[in-house]
Design a protein around this motif. Structure first.
Motif, PDB file in Angstrom:
ATOM      1  N   VAL A  24      41.881  47.364  60.742  1.00 19.72           N
ATOM      2  CA  VAL A  24      41.835  47.525  59.297  1.00 19.72           C
ATOM      3  C   VAL A  24      40.561  48.280  58.968  1.00 19.72           C
ATOM      4  CG1 VAL A  24      41.698  46.328  57.093  1.00 19.72           C
ATOM      5  CG2 VAL A  24      43.107  45.396  58.928  1.00 19.72           C
ATOM      6  N   LYS A  25      40.712  49.330  58.196  1.00 17.15           N
ATOM      7  CA  LYS A  25      39.548  50.142  57.849  1.00 17.15           C
ATOM      8  C   LYS A  25      39.018  49.707  56.488  1.00 17.15           C
ATOM      9  CE  LYS A  25      40.937  54.005  60.644  1.00 17.15           C
ATOM     10  NZ  LYS A  25      41.187  55.415  60.746  1.00 17.15           N
ATOM     11  N   PHE A  26      37.908  49.016  56.519  1.00 11.05           N
ATOM     12  CA  PHE A  26      37.256  48.538  55.307  1.00 11.05           C
ATOM     13  C   PHE A  26      36.614  49.717  54.590  1.00 11.05           C
ATOM     14  CE2 PHE A  26      33.310  46.906  53.286  1.00 11.05           C
ATOM     15  CZ  PHE A  26      33.913  46.140  52.301  1.00 11.05           C
ATOM     16  N   ASP A  27      36.900  49.856  53.304  1.00 10.00           N
ATOM     17  CA  ASP A  27      36.339  50.922  52.483  1.00 10.00           C
ATOM     18  C   ASP A  27      35.325  50.287  51.526  1.00 10.00           C
ATOM     19  OD1 ASP A  27      35.773  52.920  50.589  1.00 10.00           O
ATOM     20  OD2 ASP A  27      37.816  53.720  50.659  1.00 10.00           O
ATOM     21  N   GLU A  28      34.065  50.282  51.950  1.00 11.65           N
ATOM     22  CA  GLU A  28      33.016  49.622  51.175  1.00 11.65           C
ATOM     23  C   GLU A  28      32.858  50.231  49.782  1.00 11.65           C
ATOM     24  OE1 GLU A  28      28.355  48.218  51.563  1.00 11.65           O
ATOM     25  OE2 GLU A  28      29.312  49.267  53.230  1.00 11.65           O
ATOM     26  N   LYS A  29      32.944  51.534  49.697  1.00 13.12           N
ATOM     27  CA  LYS A  29      32.787  52.208  48.402  1.00 13.12           C
ATOM     28  C   LYS A  29      33.890  51.765  47.430  1.00 13.12           C
ATOM     29  CE  LYS A  29      32.491  56.822  46.382  1.00 13.12           C
ATOM     30  NZ  LYS A  29      32.627  58.258  46.623  1.00 13.12           N
ATOM     31  N   LEU A  30      35.124  51.740  47.917  1.00 12.92           N
ATOM     32  CA  LEU A  30      36.239  51.306  47.070  1.00 12.92           C
ATOM     33  C   LEU A  30      36.079  49.844  46.679  1.00 12.92           C
ATOM     34  CD1 LEU A  30      38.957  51.841  45.707  1.00 12.92           C
ATOM     35  CD2 LEU A  30      40.066  51.301  47.903  1.00 12.92           C
ATOM     36  N   ALA A  31      35.726  49.000  47.636  1.00 10.19           N
ATOM     37  CA  ALA A  31      35.541  47.573  47.357  1.00 10.19           C
ATOM     38  C   ALA A  31      34.494  47.367  46.263  1.00 10.19           C
ATOM     39  CB  ALA A  31      35.146  46.832  48.632  1.00 10.19           C
ATOM     40  N   LYS A  32      33.371  48.078  46.363  1.00  8.18           N
ATOM     41  CA  LYS A  32      32.322  47.955  45.346  1.00  8.18           C
ATOM     42  C   LYS A  32      32.803  48.469  43.990  1.00  8.18           C
ATOM     43  CE  LYS A  32      28.174  47.914  48.186  1.00  8.18           C
ATOM     44  NZ  LYS A  32      26.938  48.581  48.563  1.00  8.18           N
ATOM     45  N   SER A  33      33.549  49.573  43.992  1.00  9.39           N
ATOM     46  CA  SER A  33      34.022  50.140  42.721  1.00  9.39           C
ATOM     47  C   SER A  33      34.987  49.199  42.005  1.00  9.39           C
ATOM     48  CB  SER A  33      34.675  51.508  42.943  1.00  9.39           C
ATOM     49  OG  SER A  33      35.961  51.365  43.522  1.00  9.39           O
ATOM     50  N   LEU A  34      35.662  48.336  42.767  1.00  8.97           N
ATOM     51  CA  LEU A  34      36.616  47.386  42.185  1.00  8.97           C
ATOM     52  C   LEU A  34      36.014  45.988  42.013  1.00  8.97           C
ATOM     53  CD1 LEU A  34      39.804  48.413  44.200  1.00  8.97           C
ATOM     54  CD2 LEU A  34      39.192  49.058  41.860  1.00  8.97           C
ATOM     55  N   ASN A  35      34.716  45.851  42.295  1.00 12.02           N
ATOM     56  CA  ASN A  35      34.024  44.562  42.212  1.00 12.02           C
ATOM     57  C   ASN A  35      34.674  43.493  43.081  1.00 12.02           C
ATOM     58  OD1 ASN A  35      31.995  45.390  40.343  1.00 12.02           O
ATOM     59  ND2 ASN A  35      33.559  45.346  38.751  1.00 12.02           N
ATOM     60  N   ALA A  36      35.138  43.909  44.251  1.00 12.02           N
ATOM     61  CA  ALA A  36      35.785  42.982  45.170  1.00 12.02           C
ATOM     62  C   ALA A  36      34.756  42.116  45.887  1.00 12.02           C
ATOM     63  CB  ALA A  36      36.599  43.769  46.203  1.00 12.02           C
ATOM     64  N   ASP A  37      35.134  40.872  46.139  1.00  9.51           N
ATOM     65  CA  ASP A  37      34.280  40.018  46.946  1.00  9.51           C
ATOM     66  C   ASP A  37      34.581  40.292  48.421  1.00  9.51           C
ATOM     67  OD1 ASP A  37      36.628  38.614  47.580  1.00  9.51           O
ATOM     68  OD2 ASP A  37      36.134  36.892  46.325  1.00  9.51           O
ATOM     69  N   GLU A  38      34.050  39.484  49.322  1.00  9.13           N
ATOM     70  CA  GLU A  38      34.220  39.734  50.749  1.00  9.13           C
ATOM     71  C   GLU A  38      35.674  39.631  51.213  1.00  9.13           C
ATOM     72  OE1 GLU A  38      32.750  36.500  53.405  1.00  9.13           O
ATOM     73  OE2 GLU A  38      32.148  35.578  51.511  1.00  9.13           O
ATOM     74  N   TYR A  39      36.523  39.006  50.405  1.00 11.42           N
ATOM     75  CA  TYR A  39      37.935  38.878  50.742  1.00 11.42           C
ATOM     76  C   TYR A  39      38.796  39.949  50.073  1.00 11.42           C
ATOM     77  CZ  TYR A  39      36.193  34.320  52.120  1.00 11.42           C
ATOM     78  OH  TYR A  39      35.469  33.310  52.683  1.00 11.42           O
ATOM     79  N   GLY A  40      38.165  40.846  49.318  1.00 11.87           N
ATOM     80  CA  GLY A  40      38.910  41.863  48.588  1.00 11.87           C
ATOM     81  C   GLY A  40      39.522  41.326  47.306  1.00 11.87           C
ATOM     82  N   MET A  41      38.985  40.203  46.822  1.00  9.66           N
ATOM     83  CA  MET A  41      39.525  39.523  45.649  1.00  9.66           C
ATOM     84  C   MET A  41      38.504  39.564  44.514  1.00  9.66           C
ATOM     85  SD  MET A  41      42.407  38.087  46.939  1.00  9.66           S
ATOM     86  CE  MET A  41      42.831  36.502  46.236  1.00  9.66           C
ATOM     87  N   LYS A  42      38.958  39.191  43.306  1.00  6.74           N
ATOM     88  CA  LYS A  42      38.058  39.065  42.167  1.00  6.74           C
ATOM     89  C   LYS A  42      38.674  38.158  41.117  1.00  6.74           C
ATOM     90  CE  LYS A  42      37.468  42.399  39.083  1.00  6.74           C
ATOM     91  NZ  LYS A  42      37.738  41.748  37.851  1.00  6.74           N
ATOM     92  N   LYS A  43      37.867  37.804  40.129  1.00  7.22           N
ATOM     93  CA  LYS A  43      38.336  36.959  39.026  1.00  7.22           C
ATOM     94  C   LYS A  43      38.986  37.821  37.947  1.00  7.22           C
ATOM     95  CE  LYS A  43      34.587  33.614  39.409  1.00  7.22           C
ATOM     96  NZ  LYS A  43      33.422  33.064  38.684  1.00  7.22           N
ATOM     97  N   TYR A  44      40.048  37.284  37.375  1.00  8.18           N
ATOM     98  CA  TYR A  44      40.726  37.845  36.207  1.00  8.18           C
ATOM     99  C   TYR A  44      40.995  36.681  35.257  1.00  8.18           C
ATOM    100  CZ  TYR A  44      42.016  41.747  39.346  1.00  8.18           C
ATOM    101  OH  TYR A  44      41.998  42.796  40.223  1.00  8.18           O
ATOM    102  N   VAL A  45      41.594  36.976  34.114  1.00  7.71           N
ATOM    103  CA  VAL A  45      42.139  35.925  33.263  1.00  7.71           C
ATOM    104  C   VAL A  45      43.610  36.243  33.049  1.00  7.71           C
ATOM    105  CG1 VAL A  45      42.086  34.795  31.007  1.00  7.71           C
ATOM    106  CG2 VAL A  45      39.942  35.403  32.144  1.00  7.71           C
ATOM    107  N   PHE A  46      44.448  35.268  33.389  1.00  3.92           N
ATOM    108  CA  PHE A  46      45.897  35.373  33.235  1.00  3.92           C
ATOM    109  C   PHE A  46      46.266  34.844  31.859  1.00  3.92           C
ATOM    110  CE2 PHE A  46      50.153  33.625  33.484  1.00  3.92           C
ATOM    111  CZ  PHE A  46      50.854  34.625  34.143  1.00  3.92           C
ATOM    112  N   CYS A  47      47.123  35.569  31.171  1.00  5.58           N
ATOM    113  CA  CYS A  47      47.538  35.174  29.828  1.00  5.58           C
ATOM    114  C   CYS A  47      49.063  35.075  29.783  1.00  5.58           C
ATOM    115  CB  CYS A  47      47.058  36.212  28.815  1.00  5.58           C
ATOM    116  SG  CYS A  47      47.620  35.894  27.129  1.00  5.58           S
ATOM    117  N   LEU A  48      49.551  33.904  29.448  1.00  7.72           N
ATOM    118  CA  LEU A  48      50.974  33.685  29.254  1.00  7.72           C
ATOM    119  C   LEU A  48      51.247  33.797  27.762  1.00  7.72           C
ATOM    120  CD1 LEU A  48      53.752  32.835  30.365  1.00  7.72           C
ATOM    121  CD2 LEU A  48      53.020  30.465  30.055  1.00  7.72           C
TER     122      LEU A  48
END
Length: 152
Positions: A24-48
């Protein structure tokens, strides 16, 4: 004997090639631009979005409010505050649609919900909850623009 040896060697090579993990090729620049954590995840708010308490709005008033609702969705998406939005199909739970806000707190999402004319008029009601998902979700709208023949 030669055939047995050939088959054994073949299976060993096959086993080795299948057992190797794909790199798997980790793209650090992309991860930072998307505010990804070490797992490639981030917080959102879900609205129903559910049916609201306003049952007296005329068809004309509802139409105008939902035009504003759609305009607001497009505005928030362009600002990068809304990464996913869409309606539910007919259901017996009064669920109308969802938003996934690109914010970390309920308070931030409440401020965005308050910009929706259909919610302000109580045609829709918003239920907000923190959500943790792939940071790549933010790229969805870029891809959508490439596959939508007709724009909303």
């Amino acid at each position: 004997m030669k055939n047995s040896l050939f088959i054994l060697v073949f299976f060993l090579f096959a086993l080795i090639s299948f057992s190797q993990e794909t790199e798997v090729k980790f793209d650090e620049k992309l991860a930072k631009s998307l505010n990804a954590d070490e797992y490639g995840m981030k917080k959102y708010v879900f609205c129903l979005l559910k049916s609201g308490t306003n049952k007296t709005a005329s068809k004309e008033e509802s139409k105008k409010l939902f035009e504003g609702h759609m305009a607001n969705i497009n505005k928030l998406a362009k600002e990068g505050k809304l990464v996913v939005a869409g309606p539910f199909m007919k259901n017996d739970r009064n669920y109308r649609g969802i938003y996934v806000f690109n914010v970390e707190t309920i308070e931030e999402a409440k401020a965005l919900v308050e910009t929706d004319p259909a919610i302000k008029a109580n045609l829709l009601e918003a239920e907000l909850t923190p959500w943790y998902a792939t940071a790549a979700l933010q790229e969805t709208l870029k891809i959508h623009d490439k596959i939508a023949r007709t724009k909303m």
